[in-house]
Design a protein around this motif. Sequence first.
Motif, PDB file in Angstrom:
ATOM      1  N   PRO A  71     -12.885  12.849   3.397  1.00 41.47           N
ATOM      2  CA  PRO A  71     -13.282  11.479   3.719  1.00 41.47           C
ATOM      3  C   PRO A  71     -14.587  11.482   4.514  1.00 41.47           C
ATOM      4  O   PRO A  71     -14.819  12.355   5.347  1.00 41.47           O
ATOM      5  N   ARG A  72     -15.427  10.541   4.203  1.00 39.32           N
ATOM      6  CA  ARG A  72     -16.698  10.407   4.927  1.00 39.32           C
ATOM      7  C   ARG A  72     -16.846   8.979   5.411  1.00 39.32           C
ATOM      8  O   ARG A  72     -16.347   8.059   4.805  1.00 39.32           O
ATOM      9  N   ILE A  73     -17.573   8.874   6.538  1.00 38.37           N
ATOM     10  CA  ILE A  73     -17.889   7.532   7.043  1.00 38.37           C
ATOM     11  C   ILE A  73     -19.408   7.413   7.049  1.00 38.37           C
ATOM     12  O   ILE A  73     -20.118   8.294   7.533  1.00 38.37           O
ATOM     13  N   ALA A  74     -19.890   6.351   6.462  1.00 39.55           N
ATOM     14  CA  ALA A  74     -21.345   6.161   6.413  1.00 39.55           C
ATOM     15  C   ALA A  74     -21.742   5.030   7.363  1.00 39.55           C
ATOM     16  O   ALA A  74     -21.059   4.009   7.438  1.00 39.55           O
ATOM     17  N   ALA A  88     -29.899   7.879  17.574  1.00 40.91           N
ATOM     18  CA  ALA A  88     -28.583   7.418  17.111  1.00 40.91           C
ATOM     19  C   ALA A  88     -27.732   8.596  16.659  1.00 40.91           C
ATOM     20  O   ALA A  88     -26.535   8.676  16.966  1.00 40.91           O
ATOM     21  N   VAL A  89     -28.353   9.534  15.941  1.00 38.73           N
ATOM     22  CA  VAL A  89     -27.626  10.714  15.469  1.00 38.73           C
ATOM     23  C   VAL A  89     -27.068  11.493  16.652  1.00 38.73           C
ATOM     24  O   VAL A  89     -25.905  11.915  16.643  1.00 38.73           O
ATOM     25  N   GLU A  90     -27.903  11.619  17.694  1.00 43.71           N
ATOM     26  CA  GLU A  90     -27.437  12.357  18.864  1.00 43.71           C
ATOM     27  C   GLU A  90     -26.238  11.664  19.509  1.00 43.71           C
ATOM     28  O   GLU A  90     -25.256  12.311  19.896  1.00 43.71           O
ATOM     29  N   ARG A  91     -26.335  10.331  19.579  1.00 41.67           N
ATOM     30  CA  ARG A  91     -25.215   9.585  20.167  1.00 41.67           C
ATOM     31  C   ARG A  91     -23.930   9.795  19.349  1.00 41.67           C
ATOM     32  O   ARG A  91     -22.846   9.973  19.883  1.00 41.67           O
ATOM     33  N   VAL A  92     -24.085   9.758  18.035  1.00 44.22           N
ATOM     34  CA  VAL A  92     -22.917   9.927  17.160  1.00 44.22           C
ATOM     35  C   VAL A  92     -22.342  11.327  17.304  1.00 44.22           C
ATOM     36  O   VAL A  92     -21.127  11.526  17.399  1.00 44.22           O
ATOM     37  N   ASP A  93     -23.224  12.301  17.347  1.00 47.35           N
ATOM     38  CA  ASP A  93     -22.787  13.693  17.439  1.00 47.35           C
ATOM     39  C   ASP A  93     -21.914  13.939  18.665  1.00 47.35           C
ATOM     40  O   ASP A  93     -21.020  14.776  18.641  1.00 47.35           O
ATOM     41  N   LEU A  95     -19.859  11.887  19.996  1.00 49.93           N
ATOM     42  CA  LEU A  95     -18.585  11.152  19.986  1.00 49.93           C
ATOM     43  C   LEU A  95     -17.426  12.087  19.679  1.00 49.93           C
ATOM     44  O   LEU A  95     -17.567  13.076  18.944  1.00 49.93           O
ATOM     45  N   GLN A  96     -16.289  11.725  20.235  1.00 52.11           N
ATOM     46  CA  GLN A  96     -15.067  12.498  20.026  1.00 52.11           C
ATOM     47  C   GLN A  96     -14.618  12.341  18.570  1.00 52.11           C
ATOM     48  O   GLN A  96     -14.663  11.257  17.998  1.00 52.11           O
ATOM     49  N   GLY A  97     -14.223  13.453  17.947  1.00 48.68           N
ATOM     50  CA  GLY A  97     -13.668  13.377  16.595  1.00 48.68           C
ATOM     51  C   GLY A  97     -14.693  13.530  15.502  1.00 48.68           C
ATOM     52  O   GLY A  97     -14.384  13.374  14.331  1.00 48.68           O
ATOM     53  N   VAL A  98     -15.957  13.830  15.860  1.00 55.32           N
ATOM     54  CA  VAL A  98     -16.984  14.004  14.830  1.00 55.32           C
ATOM     55  C   VAL A  98     -17.200  15.488  14.592  1.00 55.32           C
ATOM     56  O   VAL A  98     -17.460  16.252  15.514  1.00 55.32           O
ATOM     57  N   ALA A  99     -17.065  15.898  13.318  1.00 53.94           N
ATOM     58  CA  ALA A  99     -17.253  17.314  13.003  1.00 53.94           C
ATOM     59  C   ALA A  99     -18.726  17.611  12.725  1.00 53.94           C
ATOM     60  O   ALA A  99     -19.229  18.685  13.062  1.00 53.94           O
ATOM     61  N   GLY A 100     -19.431  16.658  12.120  1.00 51.82           N
ATOM     62  CA  GLY A 100     -20.844  16.884  11.833  1.00 51.82           C
ATOM     63  C   GLY A 100     -21.479  15.636  11.275  1.00 51.82           C
ATOM     64  O   GLY A 100     -20.785  14.671  10.937  1.00 51.82           O
ATOM     65  N   VAL A 137     -21.082  10.638   8.480  1.00 54.55           N
ATOM     66  CA  VAL A 137     -20.280  11.302   9.504  1.00 54.55           C
ATOM     67  C   VAL A 137     -19.117  12.026   8.834  1.00 54.55           C
ATOM     68  O   VAL A 137     -18.388  11.433   8.032  1.00 54.55           O
ATOM     69  N   LEU A 138     -18.998  13.293   9.178  1.00 56.86           N
ATOM     70  CA  LEU A 138     -17.836  14.064   8.679  1.00 56.86           C
ATOM     71  C   LEU A 138     -16.800  14.091   9.793  1.00 56.86           C
ATOM     72  O   LEU A 138     -17.055  14.638  10.858  1.00 56.86           O
ATOM     73  N   PRO A 139     -15.654  13.486   9.560  1.00 61.98           N
ATOM     74  CA  PRO A 139     -14.669  13.427  10.646  1.00 61.98           C
ATOM     75  C   PRO A 139     -13.940  14.760  10.842  1.00 61.98           C
ATOM     76  O   PRO A 139     -13.816  15.549   9.910  1.00 61.98           O
ATOM     77  N   LEU A 140     -13.481  14.950  12.067  1.00 60.53           N
ATOM     78  CA  LEU A 140     -12.761  16.177  12.414  1.00 60.53           C
ATOM     79  C   LEU A 140     -11.345  16.135  11.839  1.00 60.53           C
ATOM     80  O   LEU A 140     -10.859  17.095  11.260  1.00 60.53           O
ATOM     81  N   GLU A 141     -10.709  14.969  11.990  1.00 60.99           N
ATOM     82  CA  GLU A 141      -9.327  14.814  11.500  1.00 60.99           C
ATOM     83  C   GLU A 141      -9.309  13.803  10.365  1.00 60.99           C
ATOM     84  O   GLU A 141     -10.128  12.897  10.321  1.00 60.99           O
TER      85      GLU A 141
END
Lengths: 311, 227
Positions: A71-74, A88-93, A95-100, A137-141
């Motif tokens: 699953p991906r989130i765009a 923005a990318v740095e802020r997202v990176d 965040l908890q639960g973001v794999a990449g 965004v590639l989620p961790l879970e």
Amino acid sequence: MKEPAERAGCLEAWLHNHADAARRSLGRRLHAPGQTLILIAVLGFILALPAYLWLLLENARELSAAVDHEPRIALYLDNTPETELQAAVERVDELQGVAGTTAQSADQALARYRAGLPDTALLDWLDDNPLPAVIEVLPLERTPEALRNLESRLRQALPEATVVSDHEWVRRLQALHRAGTRVLLVVGGLLALGVMLILAVAAASELRERNEEIAISRITGATDRFLRRPSLYTGLWIGLGGGLFSFGLLWAGVHFTRAPVESAAAAFDLPLRFATPETQLGLILIAAGLVLGWVGARIGAAVALHADSHP
Amino acid sequence: MIRLQRVTKRFAGGTEALHNVSLRVDAGALAFVTGPSGAGKSTLLRLIARLERPTRGRILVNGQDLETLPRRDVPGFRRGIGLVFQDHRLLLDRPVHANVALPLEILGFRRTEARKRVRASLDKVGLLQKENASPQTLSAGEQQRVGIARAIVHRPALLLADEPTGNLDPALSREIMELFLDFNRVGMTALIASHDLELIAALGRPMLHLENGRLEARQQPPAGKPA
Ligand SMILES: Nc1ncnc2c1ncn2[C@@H]1O[C@H](COP(=O)(O)OP(=O)(O)OP(=O)(O)O)[C@@H](O)[C@H]1O
Ligand SMILES: [Mg+2]
């Protein structure tokens, strides 16, 4: 009163009675095959229909599982220059639960779009770049729960972004599957009840035809249990036949509809494979047939034998 | 074996088939019921087999009060009785041997054993050669004898026979009565309705005479008597 000495033992007599009833009912079925075949066909059709729908649903579920694996989130960001995108990318990176993440600026997006077009003249007419920048965004879970939480965190972190999750349609598919299963349960249950009553009426009318035999047998000391036994076996024979027939129908139905169903799925870019029904499903259908046949016959016997009860 | 205490049977139409009948048939006895047509002979036998329920009075068979006999025990009770019907009641859709085998089927006899018994029973009524015939092709007397074979095939402890010799010639009637006497000698109790006064008088067994639903004593040897 005194039992005859040569009478078989209790268990043996019982077994013998059963074997006799089974043989007798089978003989009677084979003797009058018309009605039997109609009942088997009715049971077969009615069992095959929900089984076919269930197979479709089951294949669709496997499809959702196949798509579900990544699953991906765009995040779509309008009017965001390169530097802001980086922030923005740095802020997202963080965040908890973001794999990449992978980012693509509006210019990059346009360049890629341009490369895909046969003729780019039209794009040159535009003053501004109409495409948004994208952060994937590639989620961790992958649990729906975690994905929902991540989505809301992303919305908070970047209120100006449009959050689109491809997980969303998987969830819709799953919800649809659940609803479909429930509907199938209701429809299948009603059909089963209906066919059971048809078998009950058939069993009752057959017992009424044996009415003189039943009267004399009762006078001679036959129990209701004894009198209805052949009917119950008839119910089992019809159930067995109906189960087998429905499995055959299902098999033929799947083969007949496989090509159009798969190509329809392909038109939607869905990797659907319409699988052939397995032996296990066949066994379930036979078991369902046996249960419906037996219960139907039991109800019919209760009605018919109660109607002309002894004094 | 059989006791009736002040039994009255009134049918729905108002006909009183039996009125205040009391009688006793001891275990091991063989008794006759006589009386003109409509006197209530069939009704009496049907009451004892619990095919009818009395309007008043008590019926005991083998010490069991039929009024309190639980419904689920009725089949078991009937399995101990052999019934010969006035109208035979054979099943026309199956051969003679299958008709005779019916009580054995209900009792769960093995096929081979049942076959043997059916043949022995048919032999006793002189119909072994008609084993595979359809009942429809038999004469009235032959049908009656098939009914008798069916009633005795499981060697019941109690035989209730409703005019079993009604369609038979005198010689055959006598033979059938002798057959009943044979069974009686090895312990079967029997109550037999009959019109054939001449024949049964010669047998010297107790007779219960019904007249218009009432019992009249004619002859009172010790085994069976109006009580
Ligand atoms: N099911 C019934 N409903 C109403 N009346 C009946 C019924 N069975 C018998 N009866 C009446 O009861 C009376 C006695 O009948 P039952 O059959 O016992 O006579 P029977 O002595 O056996 O006569 P038969 O020698 O002609 O056989 C008759 O008047 C008959 O009409
Ligand atoms: Mg009579």
